[in-house]
Design a protein around this motif. Sequence first.
Motif, PDB file in Angstrom:
ATOM      1  N   ALA A 146     -60.176  -3.335  25.768  1.00  0.00           N
ATOM      2  CA  ALA A 146     -59.001  -3.238  26.632  1.00  0.00           C
ATOM      3  C   ALA A 146     -57.919  -2.510  25.869  1.00  0.00           C
ATOM      4  CB  ALA A 146     -58.528  -4.625  27.044  1.00  0.00           C
ATOM      5  N   SER A 147     -57.240  -1.582  26.528  1.00  0.00           N
ATOM      6  CA  SER A 147     -56.197  -0.803  25.859  1.00  0.00           C
ATOM      7  C   SER A 147     -55.053  -0.543  26.832  1.00  0.00           C
ATOM      8  CB  SER A 147     -56.781   0.528  25.369  1.00  0.00           C
ATOM      9  OG  SER A 147     -55.745   1.366  24.885  1.00  0.00           O
ATOM     10  N   PRO A 148     -53.812  -0.525  26.327  1.00  0.00           N
ATOM     11  CA  PRO A 148     -52.701  -0.146  27.208  1.00  0.00           C
ATOM     12  C   PRO A 148     -52.668   1.354  27.492  1.00  0.00           C
ATOM     13  CG  PRO A 148     -51.907  -0.571  24.977  1.00  0.00           C
ATOM     14  CD  PRO A 148     -53.366  -0.889  24.974  1.00  0.00           C
ATOM     15  N   TRP A 149     -53.513   2.103  26.788  1.00  0.00           N
ATOM     16  CA  TRP A 149     -53.545   3.555  26.937  1.00  0.00           C
ATOM     17  C   TRP A 149     -54.758   3.998  27.771  1.00  0.00           C
ATOM     18  CZ3 TRP A 149     -49.139   5.308  25.112  1.00  0.00           C
ATOM     19  CH2 TRP A 149     -48.514   4.614  24.072  1.00  0.00           C
ATOM     20  N   PRO A 150     -54.660   5.154  28.456  1.00  0.00           N
ATOM     21  CA  PRO A 150     -55.787   5.632  29.277  1.00  0.00           C
ATOM     22  C   PRO A 150     -56.877   6.260  28.402  1.00  0.00           C
ATOM     23  CG  PRO A 150     -53.969   7.200  29.383  1.00  0.00           C
ATOM     24  CD  PRO A 150     -53.480   6.041  28.560  1.00  0.00           C
ATOM     25  N   ILE A 151     -57.442   5.473  27.506  1.00  0.00           N
ATOM     26  CA  ILE A 151     -58.344   6.010  26.472  1.00  0.00           C
ATOM     27  C   ILE A 151     -59.617   6.600  27.059  1.00  0.00           C
ATOM     28  CG2 ILE A 151     -57.471   4.661  24.541  1.00  0.00           C
ATOM     29  CD1 ILE A 151     -59.738   2.670  24.952  1.00  0.00           C
ATOM     30  N   ASP A 152     -60.092   6.087  28.222  1.00  0.00           N
ATOM     31  CA  ASP A 152     -61.308   6.666  28.813  1.00  0.00           C
ATOM     32  C   ASP A 152     -61.022   8.073  29.337  1.00  0.00           C
ATOM     33  OD1 ASP A 152     -61.191   4.922  32.032  1.00  0.00           O
ATOM     34  OD2 ASP A 152     -59.601   5.448  30.629  1.00  0.00           O
ATOM     35  N   ARG A 153     -59.846   8.267  29.937  1.00  0.00           N
ATOM     36  CA  ARG A 153     -59.503   9.593  30.437  1.00  0.00           C
ATOM     37  C   ARG A 153     -59.254  10.565  29.280  1.00  0.00           C
ATOM     38  NH1 ARG A 153     -55.124   6.979  33.922  1.00  0.00           N
ATOM     39  NH2 ARG A 153     -56.135   5.109  33.115  1.00  0.00           N
ATOM     40  N   ILE A 154     -58.619  10.079  28.233  1.00  0.00           N
ATOM     41  CA  ILE A 154     -58.404  10.935  27.052  1.00  0.00           C
ATOM     42  C   ILE A 154     -59.749  11.311  26.460  1.00  0.00           C
ATOM     43  CG2 ILE A 154     -57.472  11.028  24.698  1.00  0.00           C
ATOM     44  CD1 ILE A 154     -55.299   9.041  25.620  1.00  0.00           C
ATOM     45  N   TRP A 155     -60.664  10.327  26.343  1.00  0.00           N
ATOM     46  CA  TRP A 155     -61.991  10.586  25.762  1.00  0.00           C
ATOM     47  C   TRP A 155     -62.741  11.624  26.579  1.00  0.00           C
ATOM     48  CZ3 TRP A 155     -67.148   9.992  27.187  1.00  0.00           C
ATOM     49  CH2 TRP A 155     -68.076  10.030  26.150  1.00  0.00           C
ATOM     50  N   ARG A 156     -62.747  11.445  27.927  1.00  0.00           N
ATOM     51  CA  ARG A 156     -63.493  12.386  28.784  1.00  0.00           C
ATOM     52  C   ARG A 156     -62.904  13.785  28.699  1.00  0.00           C
ATOM     53  NH1 ARG A 156     -64.204   7.840  32.280  1.00  0.00           N
ATOM     54  NH2 ARG A 156     -66.362   7.154  31.981  1.00  0.00           N
ATOM     55  N   ALA A 157     -61.568  13.867  28.647  1.00  0.00           N
ATOM     56  CA  ALA A 157     -60.927  15.190  28.608  1.00  0.00           C
ATOM     57  C   ALA A 157     -61.225  15.925  27.310  1.00  0.00           C
ATOM     58  CB  ALA A 157     -59.421  15.030  28.782  1.00  0.00           C
ATOM     59  N   ASN A 158     -61.727  15.218  26.304  1.00  0.00           N
ATOM     60  CA  ASN A 158     -62.019  15.844  25.015  1.00  0.00           C
ATOM     61  C   ASN A 158     -63.503  15.968  24.721  1.00  0.00           C
ATOM     62  OD1 ASN A 158     -59.455  16.406  23.256  1.00  0.00           O
ATOM     63  ND2 ASN A 158     -59.033  14.546  24.434  1.00  0.00           N
ATOM     64  N   ASP A 206     -67.115  18.040  25.138  1.00  0.00           N
ATOM     65  CA  ASP A 206     -67.459  19.474  25.157  1.00  0.00           C
ATOM     66  C   ASP A 206     -67.608  20.010  26.570  1.00  0.00           C
ATOM     67  OD1 ASP A 206     -69.568  19.340  22.182  1.00  0.00           O
ATOM     68  OD2 ASP A 206     -67.410  19.631  22.446  1.00  0.00           O
ATOM     69  N   ASP A 207     -68.052  19.131  27.493  1.00  0.00           N
ATOM     70  CA  ASP A 207     -68.272  19.617  28.859  1.00  0.00           C
ATOM     71  C   ASP A 207     -67.078  19.354  29.776  1.00  0.00           C
ATOM     72  OD1 ASP A 207     -70.405  16.784  29.885  1.00  0.00           O
ATOM     73  OD2 ASP A 207     -68.445  16.910  28.928  1.00  0.00           O
ATOM     74  N   ALA A 208     -65.899  19.008  29.182  1.00  0.00           N
ATOM     75  CA  ALA A 208     -64.714  18.766  30.014  1.00  0.00           C
ATOM     76  C   ALA A 208     -64.216  20.076  30.597  1.00  0.00           C
ATOM     77  CB  ALA A 208     -63.613  18.115  29.173  1.00  0.00           C
ATOM     78  N   ARG A 209     -63.552  19.988  31.749  1.00  0.00           N
ATOM     79  CA  ARG A 209     -63.113  21.209  32.445  1.00  0.00           C
ATOM     80  C   ARG A 209     -62.015  21.926  31.680  1.00  0.00           C
ATOM     81  NH1 ARG A 209     -62.817  18.214  37.206  1.00  0.00           N
ATOM     82  NH2 ARG A 209     -60.560  18.515  37.208  1.00  0.00           N
ATOM     83  N   GLY A 210     -61.255  21.196  30.891  1.00  0.00           N
ATOM     84  CA  GLY A 210     -60.231  21.858  30.077  1.00  0.00           C
ATOM     85  C   GLY A 210     -58.874  21.914  30.730  1.00  0.00           C
ATOM     86  N   ASP A 211     -58.819  21.572  32.032  1.00  0.00           N
ATOM     87  CA  ASP A 211     -57.516  21.594  32.692  1.00  0.00           C
ATOM     88  C   ASP A 211     -57.029  20.180  32.979  1.00  0.00           C
ATOM     89  OD1 ASP A 211     -58.779  22.286  36.056  1.00  0.00           O
ATOM     90  OD2 ASP A 211     -59.446  20.924  34.490  1.00  0.00           O
ATOM     91  N   ASP A 212     -57.725  19.174  32.350  1.00  0.00           N
ATOM     92  CA  ASP A 212     -57.338  17.789  32.600  1.00  0.00           C
ATOM     93  C   ASP A 212     -56.256  17.381  31.628  1.00  0.00           C
ATOM     94  OD1 ASP A 212     -60.779  16.645  33.126  1.00  0.00           O
ATOM     95  OD2 ASP A 212     -59.440  17.919  34.303  1.00  0.00           O
ATOM     96  N   ALA A 213     -55.018  17.345  32.119  1.00  0.00           N
ATOM     97  CA  ALA A 213     -53.952  16.789  31.292  1.00  0.00           C
ATOM     98  C   ALA A 213     -53.913  15.302  31.587  1.00  0.00           C
ATOM     99  CB  ALA A 213     -52.633  17.444  31.643  1.00  0.00           C
ATOM    100  N   VAL A 214     -53.835  14.489  30.540  1.00  0.00           N
ATOM    101  CA  VAL A 214     -53.824  13.046  30.753  1.00  0.00           C
ATOM    102  C   VAL A 214     -52.420  12.523  30.542  1.00  0.00           C
ATOM    103  CG1 VAL A 214     -54.788  10.847  29.982  1.00  0.00           C
ATOM    104  CG2 VAL A 214     -56.213  12.914  29.936  1.00  0.00           C
ATOM    105  N   GLU A 215     -51.908  11.800  31.552  1.00  0.00           N
ATOM    106  CA  GLU A 215     -50.572  11.195  31.420  1.00  0.00           C
ATOM    107  C   GLU A 215     -50.712   9.934  30.576  1.00  0.00           C
ATOM    108  OE1 GLU A 215     -48.664  14.120  33.376  1.00  0.00           O
ATOM    109  OE2 GLU A 215     -47.725  12.339  32.482  1.00  0.00           O
ATOM    110  N   LEU A 216     -50.018   9.917  29.429  1.00  0.00           N
ATOM    111  CA  LEU A 216     -50.143   8.759  28.538  1.00  0.00           C
ATOM    112  C   LEU A 216     -49.584   7.488  29.159  1.00  0.00           C
ATOM    113  CD1 LEU A 216     -49.409  10.202  24.992  1.00  0.00           C
ATOM    114  CD2 LEU A 216     -51.561   9.265  25.858  1.00  0.00           C
TER     115      LEU A 216
END
Lengths: 285, 259
Positions: free
Chosen positions: B160-172, B174-184
């Motif tokens: 459990a984390s107060p941060w969107p760590i799954d979205r940050i992980w996915r956005a980083n 190799d196969d991420a789209r590259g246009d995913d900005a994650v709102e902290l």
Amino acid sequence: MISEGVAGTGIGLRAPHVQDILAARPPLPWLEVHAENYMADGPGLAALEKIRRDYPISLHGVGLSLGTAGVLDGRHLARLRALVERIEPCLVSEHLSWSIAGETYLNHLLPVPYTDESLTVFADHIREAQDGLGRSLLIENPSSYLRFRHSSIPEAEFIAELVRRTGCGLLCDVNNIFVTASNLNLDPVRYIDQLPRDAVREIHLAGHRRNEVDGHTILIDDHGSRVADAVWCLYAHALHRVGPRPTLIEWDTDLPSLPVLLEEARTASGICAAASRNEAYVRAG
Amino acid sequence: MSALGDLQASFRDAILGGDAGAVARLIVPDGLSPEARLQIYRHHVLDTLTALLESTFPVVRRLVDARFFAYAADTYVRQHPPCGPCLAEYGVTFSTFLSDFPPCRAHAYLPDIARLEWAIHTARHADEARPLDAARLSSMPAETLPRLVFRLDPSVSFLASPWPIDRIWRANQDDARGDDAVELDGGGAHLEIRTRHGEVVLRALTASRLAFRRALGEGATLEHAAQIALAMDQGFDLTLEIHDLLREELPIDVTIAGP
């Protein structure tokens, strides 16, 4: 000569080649793995067990730290024993070195001064490990980059004395002898000749690289390239001295494709066959 | 300590960046200085362990850039060297180290990314286990249900984390789209990490489901785990949760705790 049921030239099994070997089942007489890689890797161990159904496996440990002053790491010995029971290896080997000091494990095979004190430490630990595993260990000679001022026993003599005291076998790493001899100004042929021939039950071959440090050439045992020509020659001498032995091509970094490893294994087999023919010719003559 | 023990302790200290003078005096120079000879061993140890941390924490590395990561990893290795020879087990305290590492203070989410990457790493190496046979569970007398204790898939862990760590992980990846900005400040994450059919899978859970499953994984009885979840969420539906637990093949064994 067959050691524990294996003969001929095998290769070190590394993770990137596991699927290739499972699929193609190349004609190799045996394979060797680093024991510690299989103590905390469930899927890796499951794959190794599949491979074990078709190939004899040798377990090569780097974590027992036989040269550490003080007690042997009992937990690690237990983990190695559990792996030995599961894999039923043809050979089990470790190193003439240390890695553990206090609570720290340093991932290198660190040098030991060759003294009566370290002789006792090694002998005690080798005996304890052999008792704990219920089988004999092969001890591999190290690659050295330094010599301690207070070392009083030549390395080959130290190894021979350990064999006498513990009944352990030897894993003669011909590349390590070449690297050590170059780095410490020793005669590699004389080194091989001083090893107790009947104790040698496995031979390792690997690549090394040359580094220039402060205008001084030093060889680094990096297992990252083909066996050097000079090491092939030293291997031929080792076979002449001890007879044919199970031989392993060891390649750990900058891994090549599997066919390259198989090619190196064929070169070793060719040298071994030629050495056997020469011996037969000499005996016949 | 013996003379050999003293030498080995000094050698260890020299490798990890401490004073090398005592050991250097014991080494024959022979054309190359003792310090240069020690450096050969030091270089291999630090290099190999730093490379190991890079491969275990690739997203942390991507987030802070390669040079900073090398500096952080080098500091971590010198302060927290391995304590055992199975290097697959090295790095468990890296997330805690990042929490206390002053240059990382500006990136408060980084330790939780490291925790997530460690969970992924351990999931990859966990033993495979056969799921619990449903017939075995149905054979348990109804009155024993509250006292059931499950053993879960060895690869599973919860974070459990107060941060969107799954979205940050996915956005980083190799196969991420590259246009995913994650709102902290886009909300936290309740994650289940496990291996399914050879692949590591991250799933977002509700907070109560995470608390329920985590409690079961820690050996709580079904009743106790349910109480924890209900205290968080009165709408917690135990029947549905047990159904999903079994459908997802999380339990590998079940026993009955004493009364």
